[in-house]
Design a protein around this motif. Structure first.
Motif, PDB file in Angstrom:
ATOM      1  N   ALA A  67       0.828  -1.208   0.000  1.00 32.45           N
ATOM      2  CA  ALA A  67       0.000   0.000   0.000  1.00 32.45           C
ATOM      3  C   ALA A  67       0.862   1.258   0.000  1.00 32.45           C
ATOM      4  N   ALA A  68       2.044   1.156   0.609  1.00 35.28           N
ATOM      5  CA  ALA A  68       2.975   2.289   0.659  1.00 35.28           C
ATOM      6  C   ALA A  68       4.054   2.171  -0.411  1.00 35.28           C
ATOM      7  N   GLY A  69       3.955   1.135  -1.261  1.00 30.98           N
ATOM      8  CA  GLY A  69       4.960   0.939  -2.307  1.00 30.98           C
ATOM      9  C   GLY A  69       6.305   0.526  -1.754  1.00 30.98           C
ATOM     10  N   LYS A  70       6.320  -0.278  -0.673  1.00 25.70           N
ATOM     11  CA  LYS A  70       7.563  -0.681  -0.030  1.00 25.70           C
ATOM     12  C   LYS A  70       7.661  -2.201   0.086  1.00 25.70           C
ATOM     13  N   ILE A  71       8.898  -2.690   0.127  1.00 27.33           N
ATOM     14  CA  ILE A  71       9.165  -4.099   0.415  1.00 27.33           C
ATOM     15  C   ILE A  71       9.866  -4.132   1.767  1.00 27.33           C
ATOM     16  N   TYR A  72       9.157  -4.602   2.780  1.00 27.98           N
ATOM     17  CA  TYR A  72       9.690  -4.634   4.130  1.00 27.98           C
ATOM     18  C   TYR A  72       9.740  -6.071   4.642  1.00 27.98           C
ATOM     19  N   GLY A  73      10.148  -6.196   5.883  1.00 29.48           N
ATOM     20  CA  GLY A  73      10.223  -7.500   6.522  1.00 29.48           C
ATOM     21  C   GLY A  73      11.633  -8.041   6.476  1.00 29.48           C
ATOM     22  N   SER A  74      11.870  -9.112   7.225  1.00 34.87           N
ATOM     23  CA  SER A  74      13.173  -9.758   7.233  1.00 34.87           C
ATOM     24  C   SER A  74      13.584 -10.143   5.811  1.00 34.87           C
ATOM     25  N   ARG A  75      14.864 -10.070   5.530  1.00 33.41           N
ATOM     26  CA  ARG A  75      15.345 -10.409   4.187  1.00 33.41           C
ATOM     27  C   ARG A  75      15.060 -11.865   3.841  1.00 33.41           C
ATOM     28  N   ILE A  77      12.149 -13.294   4.742  1.00 35.57           N
ATOM     29  CA  ILE A  77      10.692 -13.467   4.670  1.00 35.57           C
ATOM     30  C   ILE A  77      10.083 -12.515   3.653  1.00 35.57           C
ATOM     31  N   ARG A  78      10.339 -11.213   3.830  1.00 31.72           N
ATOM     32  CA  ARG A  78       9.822 -10.186   2.923  1.00 31.72           C
ATOM     33  C   ARG A  78       8.308 -10.272   2.752  1.00 31.72           C
ATOM     34  N   ARG A  79       7.613 -10.299   3.875  1.00 31.14           N
ATOM     35  CA  ARG A  79       6.162 -10.237   3.841  1.00 31.14           C
ATOM     36  C   ARG A  79       5.656  -9.751   5.194  1.00 31.14           C
ATOM     37  N   GLU A  80       4.363  -9.403   5.235  1.00 29.37           N
ATOM     38  CA  GLU A  80       3.765  -8.971   6.498  1.00 29.37           C
ATOM     39  C   GLU A  80       3.682 -10.175   7.447  1.00 29.37           C
ATOM     40  N   THR A  81       3.979  -9.939   8.705  1.00 27.23           N
ATOM     41  CA  THR A  81       3.855 -11.007   9.701  1.00 27.23           C
ATOM     42  C   THR A  81       2.837 -10.564  10.756  1.00 27.23           C
ATOM     43  N   ARG A  82       3.246 -10.468  12.008  1.00 24.24           N
ATOM     44  CA  ARG A  82       2.299 -10.063  13.039  1.00 24.24           C
ATOM     45  C   ARG A  82       1.974  -8.573  12.881  1.00 24.24           C
ATOM     46  N   PRO A  83       0.782  -8.153  13.330  1.00 24.52           N
ATOM     47  CA  PRO A  83       0.398  -6.739  13.189  1.00 24.52           C
ATOM     48  C   PRO A  83       1.355  -5.826  13.952  1.00 24.52           C
TER      49      PRO A  83
END
Length: 705
Positions: A67-75, A77-83
């Protein structure tokens, strides 16, 4: 794909709600857009009642990095985890507004999922999240006394701003979110900087008018849809059981429930439960225990309300505006950096401070918030605090919400990072619960900060105000509510601040809501109690201690030219790692050239500081320096002046006589005094040993090993 779209201009931007089969397997859904912030809101209800004694409502707020145009998370995993904490707090904000508007006898599972699909960095999704959740609740088969809406309102430079941007909120003196229906306000969340009661009142009235506007718009939208609602089955109980509850148990509660101490009241409540079980067992109707206990709960509700409304009598015998007895202790633990223990009745909070290096800050990475957090307040309420057993599985939504509220109340009183560069972590352990634990954590934290020597501007205290309402519109406010008053009451409104104003406010209700006029009375009552508590806190510790705990780390701050940062870091971090290894101190370098040096001792900081200053030092011809012989060459010796700076003493500059070999004069690792005789255009330094010594000194041992 068939669509129905409804548009409205609101607060200078376009607001749009779209209905389509996009999530067609959900019971109700909508796509809602404000500016370029977009969210999909869905509601699904189970088809059968659950075997439970509460309404199983779940509201999930889903942040998506895309939604923010970003790739975050552990290298890895690279996905959303817990809120994130922010996602949990926004979900709670929606839940707190909508939950009281559902029939609490509903036993079907209801899940509302708010998925943020796009965020424009100006418009906070919480506004459309609540609006969309209200719409899908109204369109679902589950009975709902809405519509509801909410709005964020800020005060910036003495001007009220509707739906401020993220940047505008950074400069606000009040940042608030208000939720409600067409006739009442039922949810409040306020962060402020010692704001006055009349400022909060003004914003409450403006917010209420905007909520009514948004609710009216929803009502117009809903006229375009036909909605069938299910019938909620009320608990049915045998008439014989009902008569027993309304006679024997009612008399028992009237005679014994309202006692001078909570302990007696709880004991008599347990006795009533035992009486009920014995009666049901005798009648062979133990299978109706759950329904019977529900009837008892409603009976107690009536008695608690009647006692307050008709007799101004409370569970523990206090007056309606009376605060429970308070005890205060500081410095209660020997090795921690600061502690504050705040006891109010049976609510006991122990707040513990840990001071850390600037680099110990909490890194936040999410759809909305990115950056470092240097003040952290965390709230724990273990099962023993309510006399129960249970696993410890980390903080839940309630713990995160209470921790954030206390953090919001304390934040405005903290010193600037320039004044106090430490990362501050506060953990409040709730040792005993009997109402208003979040406000006890505010008081405990304020005490602990002063005990730790953190130069906060002044004390912060908090109080919870409760409400009992009658069927004819009559009501009574209760100061400093405790367990049963919170459990059976209609409102929990927490207000925290200093002697000069309000820093935080949060309200939840179990009824449809309250009017702005009641909010004004709450603020007056809360101020009176807050000042009373602050007086006791100041009598215990009036100002921050002058010295930090001897167990707290020490920090020094130095500044270097930005162009010298690379030299301090070194190739691949080699230089800075060497400084840390030699000194034992932690070194953190900021982009503007500010360097924070954190160590357990002053000596470690001094070593690191000297090494850094040596690296960034601008050398001058004629200077006398000390250095270590790092290499011996045929034509001279290389001298290490600092971790990343060397100079050369040519063999002809070793002594005032002919020298055949370099090691006649100096040895590897030897510390010698040298004089800067030339700085070449490429930065290389020529040194002299003979010119650094007295001309008449013929001793060849010019240094030390």
């Amino acid at each position: 794909m068939n669509k129905k779209t409804f548009k409205k201009e609101f607060a200078g931007r376009n607001l749009e709600i779209e209905f389509s089969p996009l999530a067609e397997n959900a019971d109700a859904s909508c796509l809602i857009r404000y500016g370029e912030t977009v969210a999909l809101i869905t509601l699904v209800a189970s088809k059968q009642d659950e075997n439970t004694d509460f309404f199983p409502l779940m509201i999930d707020y889903e942040e998506k990095f895309y939604a923010a145009g970003k790739i975050y998370g552990s290298r890895f995993i690279r996905r959303e985890t817990r809120p994130t904490e922010g996602a949990i707090l926004t979900g709670r904000l929606v839940d707190r507004t909508l939950r009281p508007l559902f029939d609490q006898d509903t036993r079907r599972k209801v899940q509302i999922v708010i998925t943020v699909l796009s965020i424009d960095r100006e418009n906070d999704p919480d506004f459309i999240a609540l609006l969309g959740a209200s719409i899908v609740s109204s369109l679902s088969p589950i009975p709902f006394r809405g519509p509801a809406a909410g709005i964020r309102v800020a005060k910036i430079n003495n001007e009220v701003v509707l739906l401020p941007t993220y940047d505008e909120r950074e400069n606000s003196s009040i940042d608030s979110f208000w939720g409600g229906i067409k006739t009442k306000i039922n949810m409040i969340e306020v962060g402020a900087k010692e704001s006055q009661e009349d400022e909060i009142e003004e914003i409450s009235k403006i917010s209420f008018e905007k909520i009514k506007e948004l609710v009216s718009w929803q009502e117009e939208i809903l006229k375009n849809f036909e909605v069938d609602k299910i019938n909620i089955k009320k608990p049915e109980v045998d008439q014989e059981i009902r008569e027993f509850i309304n006679s024997t148990l009612k008399s028992h509660f009237e005679d014994k429930y309202f006692k001078e101490t909570p302990q007696e009241g709880y004991k008599n409540h347990d006795q009533a439960t035992d009486l009920l079980k014995e009666f049901l067992e005798e009648k062979g109707k133990l299978d109706q225990l759950a329904v019977a206990e529900s009837i008892v709960f409603h009976l107690l509700d009536e008695l608690v309300h009647e006692s307050a409304l008709k007799h101004e009598k409370r569970f523990d015998g206090r007056k309606l505006d009376q605060v429970r007895d308070i005890e205060i202790f500081t410095g209660v633990l020997p090795r921690t950096h600061g502690t504050g223990m705040f006891l109010r009745g049976k609510t006991h909070a122990l707040s513990i401070i840990t001071l850390g290096a600037p680099g110990d800050s909490l890194m936040q990475q999410g759809m909305e918030v990115n950056g470092e957090k240097h003040f952290i307040h965390q709230y724990n309420a273990p099962s023993y605090s309510v006399g129960e057993t249970g696993p410890n599985r980390g903080p839940g939504r309630r713990e995160i919400g209470h921790g954030a509220l206390a953090e919001k109340a304390i934040q405005p009183m903290l010193p600037s990072r320039e004044e106090f560069p430490y990362t501050i972590r506060v953990v409040t352990e709730i040792l005993s619960q009997n109402g208003s634990t979040s406000m006890a954590s505010v008081c405990g934290t304020s005490l602990a900060l002063m005990d730790a020597g953190v130069p906060i501007k002044k004390h912060v205290a908090g109080i919870a105000i409760g409400l009992m309402t009658g069927s004819n519109g009559e009501y009574k406010l209760l100061t400093d509510i405790q367990g049963p008053e919170d459990h059976h009451g209609d409102m929990d409104c927490k207000v925290a601040g200093t002697k000069d104003g309000i820093n935080a406010m949060q309200m939840d209700v179990k009824i449809d809501g309250i009017t702005p006029e009641i909010i004004s009375e709450i603020l007056i009552r809360a101020k009176k109690a807050r000042l009373e508590i602050l007086e006791k806190m100041e009598a215990s510790i009036a100002s921050p201690k002058k010295d930090l705990s001897p167990y707290a780390p020490k920090i020094a701050i130095i500044s270097i030219p930005v162009e010298k940062i690379g030299g301090v870091i070194g190739s691949g971090g080699k230089t800075i790692h060497a400084i840390i290894e030699k000194s034992g101190a932690l070194v953190e370098i900021k982009d503007d050239g500010t360097i924070y040096i954190t160590g357990e001792t002053k000596e470690s900081i001094s070593i690191a500081e000297a090494l850094i200053k040596g690296i960034v030092k601008e050398y001058e011809v004629g200077e006398i320096l000390e250095g270590k012989v790092s290499k011996i060459l045929d034509f001279g010796a290389v001298i290490e002046l600092s971790p990343n700076k060397e100079g050369l003493v040519h063999i002809s500059e070793l002594a005032p006589r002919r020298v055949n070999t370099v090691d006649e004069i100096v040895k590897l690792g030897q510390i010698i005094s040298v004089k800067v005789i030339e700085i070449l255009p490429d930065g290389k330094i020529r040194l002299s040993l003979k010119q650094a010594t007295n001309q008449d000194n013929t001793n060849t041992n010019h240094g030390r090993n």
